[in-house]
Scaffold this motif. Structure first.
Motif, mmCIF file in Angstrom:
data_model
loop_
_atom_site.group_PDB
_atom_site.id
_atom_site.type_symbol
_atom_site.label_atom_id
_atom_site.label_comp_id
_atom_site.label_asym_id
_atom_site.label_seq_id
_atom_site.Cartn_x
_atom_site.Cartn_y
_atom_site.Cartn_z
ATOM 1 N N HIS A 36 14.841 54.554 12.633
ATOM 2 C CA HIS A 36 15.907 54.618 11.643
ATOM 3 C C HIS A 36 15.401 54.590 10.214
ATOM 4 O O HIS A 36 15.937 53.896 9.365
ATOM 5 C CB HIS A 36 16.948 53.505 11.869
ATOM 6 C CG HIS A 36 17.637 53.620 13.195
ATOM 7 N ND1 HIS A 36 17.826 52.552 14.023
ATOM 8 C CD2 HIS A 36 18.147 54.683 13.838
ATOM 9 C CE1 HIS A 36 18.434 52.952 15.141
ATOM 10 N NE2 HIS A 36 18.634 54.243 15.047
ATOM 11 N N ARG A 58 15.624 63.234 13.797
ATOM 12 C CA ARG A 58 16.898 63.943 13.716
ATOM 13 C C ARG A 58 16.978 64.638 12.371
ATOM 14 O O ARG A 58 16.689 64.024 11.339
ATOM 15 C CB ARG A 58 18.056 62.943 13.868
ATOM 16 C CG ARG A 58 19.422 63.591 14.004
ATOM 17 C CD ARG A 58 20.459 62.547 14.410
ATOM 18 N NE ARG A 58 20.647 61.573 13.349
ATOM 19 C CZ ARG A 58 21.638 61.653 12.455
ATOM 20 N NH1 ARG A 58 22.490 62.647 12.508
ATOM 21 N NH2 ARG A 58 21.763 60.748 11.524
ATOM 22 N N TYR A 60 19.392 66.590 9.689
ATOM 23 C CA TYR A 60 20.819 66.761 9.425
ATOM 24 C C TYR A 60 21.109 67.090 7.969
ATOM 25 O O TYR A 60 20.281 66.882 7.092
ATOM 26 C CB TYR A 60 21.599 65.517 9.851
ATOM 27 C CG TYR A 60 21.254 64.242 9.126
ATOM 28 C CD1 TYR A 60 20.211 63.441 9.575
ATOM 29 C CD2 TYR A 60 21.983 63.827 8.013
ATOM 30 C CE1 TYR A 60 19.904 62.251 8.933
ATOM 31 C CE2 TYR A 60 21.679 62.638 7.361
ATOM 32 C CZ TYR A 60 20.638 61.850 7.815
ATOM 33 O OH TYR A 60 20.330 60.687 7.176
ATOM 34 N N THR A 70 24.348 67.165 12.276
ATOM 35 C CA THR A 70 22.997 67.219 12.822
ATOM 36 C C THR A 70 22.604 68.650 13.167
ATOM 37 O O THR A 70 23.322 69.334 13.873
ATOM 38 C CB THR A 70 22.904 66.334 14.069
ATOM 39 O OG1 THR A 70 23.235 65.000 13.699
ATOM 40 C CG2 THR A 70 21.504 66.364 14.652
ATOM 41 N N MET A 98 14.469 58.550 14.961
ATOM 42 C CA MET A 98 15.424 57.962 15.901
ATOM 43 C C MET A 98 14.770 56.819 16.646
ATOM 44 O O MET A 98 15.438 56.014 17.282
ATOM 45 C CB MET A 98 15.885 59.021 16.897
ATOM 46 C CG MET A 98 16.600 60.183 16.232
ATOM 47 S SD MET A 98 16.965 61.492 17.400
ATOM 48 C CE MET A 98 18.250 60.719 18.365
ATOM 49 N N LEU A 178 21.766 57.883 22.178
ATOM 50 C CA LEU A 178 22.782 58.489 21.330
ATOM 51 C C LEU A 178 24.150 57.848 21.550
ATOM 52 O O LEU A 178 24.593 57.707 22.679
ATOM 53 C CB LEU A 178 22.902 59.983 21.645
ATOM 54 C CG LEU A 178 21.728 60.884 21.274
ATOM 55 C CD1 LEU A 178 21.939 62.266 21.840
ATOM 56 C CD2 LEU A 178 21.557 60.933 19.775
ATOM 57 N N GLU A 182 27.149 59.700 17.194
ATOM 58 C CA GLU A 182 26.049 60.608 16.875
ATOM 59 C C GLU A 182 26.251 61.971 17.533
ATOM 60 O O GLU A 182 25.956 63.002 16.934
ATOM 61 C CB GLU A 182 24.718 59.991 17.303
ATOM 62 C CG GLU A 182 24.305 58.859 16.383
ATOM 63 C CD GLU A 182 23.077 58.123 16.874
ATOM 64 O OE1 GLU A 182 22.038 58.221 16.220
ATOM 65 O OE2 GLU A 182 23.164 57.458 17.917
ATOM 66 N N ASN A 185 28.659 63.758 15.379
ATOM 67 C CA ASN A 185 27.988 64.272 14.179
ATOM 68 C C ASN A 185 27.299 65.604 14.454
ATOM 69 O O ASN A 185 27.217 66.460 13.586
ATOM 70 C CB ASN A 185 26.921 63.287 13.687
ATOM 71 C CG ASN A 185 27.531 62.040 13.079
ATOM 72 O OD1 ASN A 185 26.923 60.978 13.085
ATOM 73 N ND2 ASN A 185 28.735 62.166 12.577
#
Length: 227
Positions: A36, A58, A60, A70, A98, A178, A182, A185
């Motif tokens: 993260h 990820r 996005y 994403t 992630m 996930l 998410e 998204n």
DNA sequence: TCATTAACCCCAG
DNA sequence: CTGGGGTTAATGA
């Protein structure tokens, strides 16, 4: 498990001789990034080439209303970055880890000099680029046309193709953590709609769900999509 | 008509 | 308590 072992796992370098691997090892330090963590924003973008040795990233965008969309997930062995006009499609976007990730990077200059000495590597990069463009195109198409159900199914199939682990009972477990939010998204939908669709798919026995985990009947799901 | 919004709920950590 | 997941009436393009 030293650095060299990781480099040999990277498919892009499969065909390179050992001397090249050793040279890259000298040039490209590897660093560990916590989960993260934002590793790139449109503002902090830097030219260069990056390899993922371990972990998942990820990619996005954020639209004008502040909602995330994403674009894709990159895993072990994937590359991203830009040098001048040679774009791998990662400019102007956010990239976030992630999970804990091992990243290895070459500066613009290092990568350019390395490339000019090894034309076969340039060819491989070209292939990566064109594949990624095709995938973006397919994604935009299904996003514009499909209903939520199709978009969720399409996404799950895509994720399972990339990160699926085959199980004995015909399901593929998607090896990603996930949340429904998410997933929402990724297809530009609301969390509630995704939850509803996921439960429909469970009833149809196309998928199985658990907390932050999904298994899918890949072949059945693909059949559904082509109808 | 289909999906989002908003407002609830329950559950696990 | 917080975040994930589930539900539904009202609302809107």
């Amino acid at each position: 498990m030293n650095k060299l072992w990781y480099l040999s796992q990277i498919s892009m370098f499969d065909s390179l001789p050992l001397e090249d691997l050793m040279e890259i090892e000298r040039m490209a330090p590897m660093k560990t990034i916590q989960k993260h963590t934002l590793i790139q924003t449109p503002a902090t973008f830097r030219e260069g080439l990056y390899f993922i040795k371990k972990g998942k990233l990820r990619l996005y965008k954020i639209n004008s209303e502040g909602r995330q969309f994403t674009l894709g997930i990159l895993g072990e062995g994937n590359v991203f970055g830009e040098i001048d006009t040679f774009s791998l499609g990662t400019k102007g976007i956010y990239i976030e880890t992630m999970e804990e990730t091992l990243l290895c990077s070459l500066t613009k200059e290092e990568f350019e000099s390395f490339l000019t000495q090894r034309p076969q590597l340039a060819l491989k990069l070209l292939k990566v680029l064109s594949e990624r463009l095709l995938e973006r195109e397919a994604m935009l198409e299904q996003l514009a046309l499909g209903g939520i159900r199709d978009r969720v199914l399409h996404l799950l199939v895509k994720l399972a193709d990339q990160f699926g682990v085959e199980k004995a009972d015909g399901f593929s477990k998607i090896d990603l953590v996930l949340s429904h939010q998410e997933l929402a998204n990724m297809i530009g939908a609301s969390r509630e709609s995704v939850t509803v669709v996921l439960n429909e798919l469970v009833k149809q026995d196309l998928i199985r769900t658990g907390r932050m985990s999904i298994q899918i009947r890949l072949d059945e799901a693909k059949k559904e999509l082509s109808q």
